[in-house]
Design a protein around this motif. Structure first.
Motif, PDB file in Angstrom:
ATOM      1  N   LEU A 154       0.830  -1.200   0.000  1.00  0.00           N
ATOM      2  CA  LEU A 154       0.000   0.000   0.000  1.00  0.00           C
ATOM      3  C   LEU A 154       0.865   1.251   0.000  1.00  0.00           C
ATOM      4  O   LEU A 154       1.981   1.236   0.522  1.00  0.00           O
ATOM      5  CB  LEU A 154      -0.933  -0.028   1.210  1.00  0.00           C
ATOM      6  N   PRO A 155       0.344   2.351  -0.557  1.00  0.00           N
ATOM      7  CA  PRO A 155       1.129   3.584  -0.631  1.00  0.00           C
ATOM      8  C   PRO A 155       1.043   4.400   0.665  1.00  0.00           C
ATOM      9  O   PRO A 155      -0.036   4.580   1.221  1.00  0.00           O
ATOM     10  CB  PRO A 155       0.476   4.340  -1.783  1.00  0.00           C
ATOM     11  N   GLY A 156       2.163   4.855   1.164  1.00  0.00           N
ATOM     12  CA  GLY A 156       2.190   5.783   2.290  1.00  0.00           C
ATOM     13  C   GLY A 156       2.201   5.111   3.654  1.00  0.00           C
ATOM     14  O   GLY A 156       1.755   3.981   3.828  1.00  0.00           O
ATOM     15  N   ILE A 157       2.706   5.851   4.628  1.00  0.00           N
ATOM     16  CA  ILE A 157       2.857   5.307   5.982  1.00  0.00           C
ATOM     17  C   ILE A 157       1.516   5.046   6.646  1.00  0.00           C
ATOM     18  O   ILE A 157       1.380   4.063   7.381  1.00  0.00           O
ATOM     19  CB  ILE A 157       3.756   6.217   6.853  1.00  0.00           C
ATOM     20  N   ALA A 158       0.517   5.876   6.428  1.00  0.00           N
ATOM     21  CA  ALA A 158      -0.786   5.663   7.076  1.00  0.00           C
ATOM     22  C   ALA A 158      -1.416   4.361   6.605  1.00  0.00           C
ATOM     23  O   ALA A 158      -1.846   3.540   7.421  1.00  0.00           O
ATOM     24  CB  ALA A 158      -1.709   6.845   6.823  1.00  0.00           C
ATOM     25  N   ALA A 159      -1.478   4.156   5.312  1.00  0.00           N
ATOM     26  CA  ALA A 159      -2.089   2.935   4.764  1.00  0.00           C
ATOM     27  C   ALA A 159      -1.284   1.699   5.165  1.00  0.00           C
ATOM     28  O   ALA A 159      -1.851   0.664   5.526  1.00  0.00           O
ATOM     29  CB  ALA A 159      -2.207   3.030   3.252  1.00  0.00           C
ATOM     30  N   GLN A 160       0.050   1.797   5.118  1.00  0.00           N
ATOM     31  CA  GLN A 160       0.877   0.650   5.493  1.00  0.00           C
ATOM     32  C   GLN A 160       0.757   0.333   6.981  1.00  0.00           C
ATOM     33  O   GLN A 160       0.656  -0.831   7.367  1.00  0.00           O
ATOM     34  CB  GLN A 160       2.339   0.883   5.108  1.00  0.00           C
ATOM     35  N   SER A 161       0.732   1.351   7.819  1.00  0.00           N
ATOM     36  CA  SER A 161       0.609   1.120   9.259  1.00  0.00           C
ATOM     37  C   SER A 161      -0.724   0.464   9.585  1.00  0.00           C
ATOM     38  O   SER A 161      -0.795  -0.473  10.381  1.00  0.00           O
ATOM     39  CB  SER A 161       0.749   2.435  10.028  1.00  0.00           C
ATOM     40  N   ASP A 162      -1.791   0.943   8.977  1.00  0.00           N
ATOM     41  CA  ASP A 162      -3.116   0.359   9.187  1.00  0.00           C
ATOM     42  C   ASP A 162      -3.104  -1.110   8.779  1.00  0.00           C
ATOM     43  O   ASP A 162      -3.575  -1.976   9.517  1.00  0.00           O
ATOM     44  CB  ASP A 162      -4.152   1.155   8.401  1.00  0.00           C
ATOM     45  N   ALA A 163      -2.548  -1.399   7.623  1.00  0.00           N
ATOM     46  CA  ALA A 163      -2.490  -2.779   7.124  1.00  0.00           C
ATOM     47  C   ALA A 163      -1.643  -3.665   8.031  1.00  0.00           C
ATOM     48  O   ALA A 163      -1.975  -4.833   8.253  1.00  0.00           O
ATOM     49  CB  ALA A 163      -1.954  -2.813   5.698  1.00  0.00           C
ATOM     50  N   VAL A 164      -0.556  -3.136   8.564  1.00  0.00           N
ATOM     51  CA  VAL A 164       0.297  -3.914   9.475  1.00  0.00           C
ATOM     52  C   VAL A 164      -0.530  -4.425  10.650  1.00  0.00           C
ATOM     53  O   VAL A 164      -0.454  -5.603  11.009  1.00  0.00           O
ATOM     54  CB  VAL A 164       1.488  -3.053   9.969  1.00  0.00           C
ATOM     55  N   PHE A 165      -1.339  -3.549  11.237  1.00  0.00           N
ATOM     56  CA  PHE A 165      -2.116  -3.966  12.406  1.00  0.00           C
ATOM     57  C   PHE A 165      -3.292  -4.856  12.031  1.00  0.00           C
ATOM     58  O   PHE A 165      -3.660  -5.751  12.796  1.00  0.00           O
ATOM     59  CB  PHE A 165      -2.531  -2.756  13.234  1.00  0.00           C
ATOM     60  N   ILE A 166      -3.861  -4.662  10.867  1.00  0.00           N
ATOM     61  CA  ILE A 166      -4.904  -5.570  10.380  1.00  0.00           C
ATOM     62  C   ILE A 166      -4.307  -6.963  10.181  1.00  0.00           C
ATOM     63  O   ILE A 166      -4.896  -7.976  10.578  1.00  0.00           O
ATOM     64  CB  ILE A 166      -5.539  -5.030   9.085  1.00  0.00           C
ATOM     65  N   ASN A 167      -3.126  -7.035   9.589  1.00  0.00           N
ATOM     66  CA  ASN A 167      -2.463  -8.320   9.346  1.00  0.00           C
ATOM     67  C   ASN A 167      -2.013  -8.980  10.653  1.00  0.00           C
ATOM     68  O   ASN A 167      -2.145 -10.192  10.827  1.00  0.00           O
ATOM     69  CB  ASN A 167      -1.295  -8.140   8.387  1.00  0.00           C
ATOM     70  N   LEU A 168      -1.505  -8.179  11.577  1.00  0.00           N
ATOM     71  CA  LEU A 168      -1.115  -8.691  12.891  1.00  0.00           C
ATOM     72  C   LEU A 168      -2.332  -9.267  13.615  1.00  0.00           C
ATOM     73  O   LEU A 168      -2.283 -10.360  14.176  1.00  0.00           O
ATOM     74  CB  LEU A 168      -0.485  -7.565  13.699  1.00  0.00           C
TER      75      LEU A 168
END
Length: 129
Positions: free
Chosen positions: A45-59
């Motif tokens: 995903l593009p950008g820190i906000a989208a990537q951070s959100d996805a990290v926690f969804i995946n975790l």
């Protein structure tokens, strides 16, 4: 199984993580590999906000598969590629973890396995047997 938070001598009580967590009694331990900012089909995903959100969804998905929640998370290690991304990451972490306060280490790194990755989070979770 019981978990107790522990503090360092400074008495500092960080808002979003614990200085230490002691796990007493038996239980199951889940070691979670670094989760990155990808969607359900593996697109970065593009950008820190989208990537951070996805990290926690995946975790959360890995935790759920083991019958656990963020409340079971006792340790995280965060790798950020840009120090300036910390405020955005911290805000998103707080929104996802809510009242969970695992012990945490955050490291600024020069890069991750792919140059377009901005954040990676690994964790350890403990649950009753």
């Amino acid at each position: 199984m019981r978990m107790h938070t522990r503090r360092n001598p400074s008495g500092n009580e960080p808002a979003t993580y614990s200085q230490g967590i002691e796990v007493l009694g038996g239980g199951r331990t889940l070691y979670i590999s670094g989760q990155i900012g990808v969607d359900e089909v593996g697109n970065i995903l593009p950008g820190i906000a989208a990537q951070s959100d996805a990290v926690f969804i995946n975790l959360q998905a890995v935790l759920k598969e083991a019958g656990m929640t963020f409340e079971n998370l006792v340790k995280t290690t965060v790798f950020l590629t840009n120090r300036d991304d910390f405020p955005t990451f911290a805000e998103i972490r707080k929104a996802h973890l809510e009242h969970a306060k695992p012990s945490s280490t955050l490291v600024i790194v020069s890069g991750l396995v792919r140059p377009d990755l901005l954040v990676e989070v690994e964790g350890v979770a403990v649950a009753s047997s």
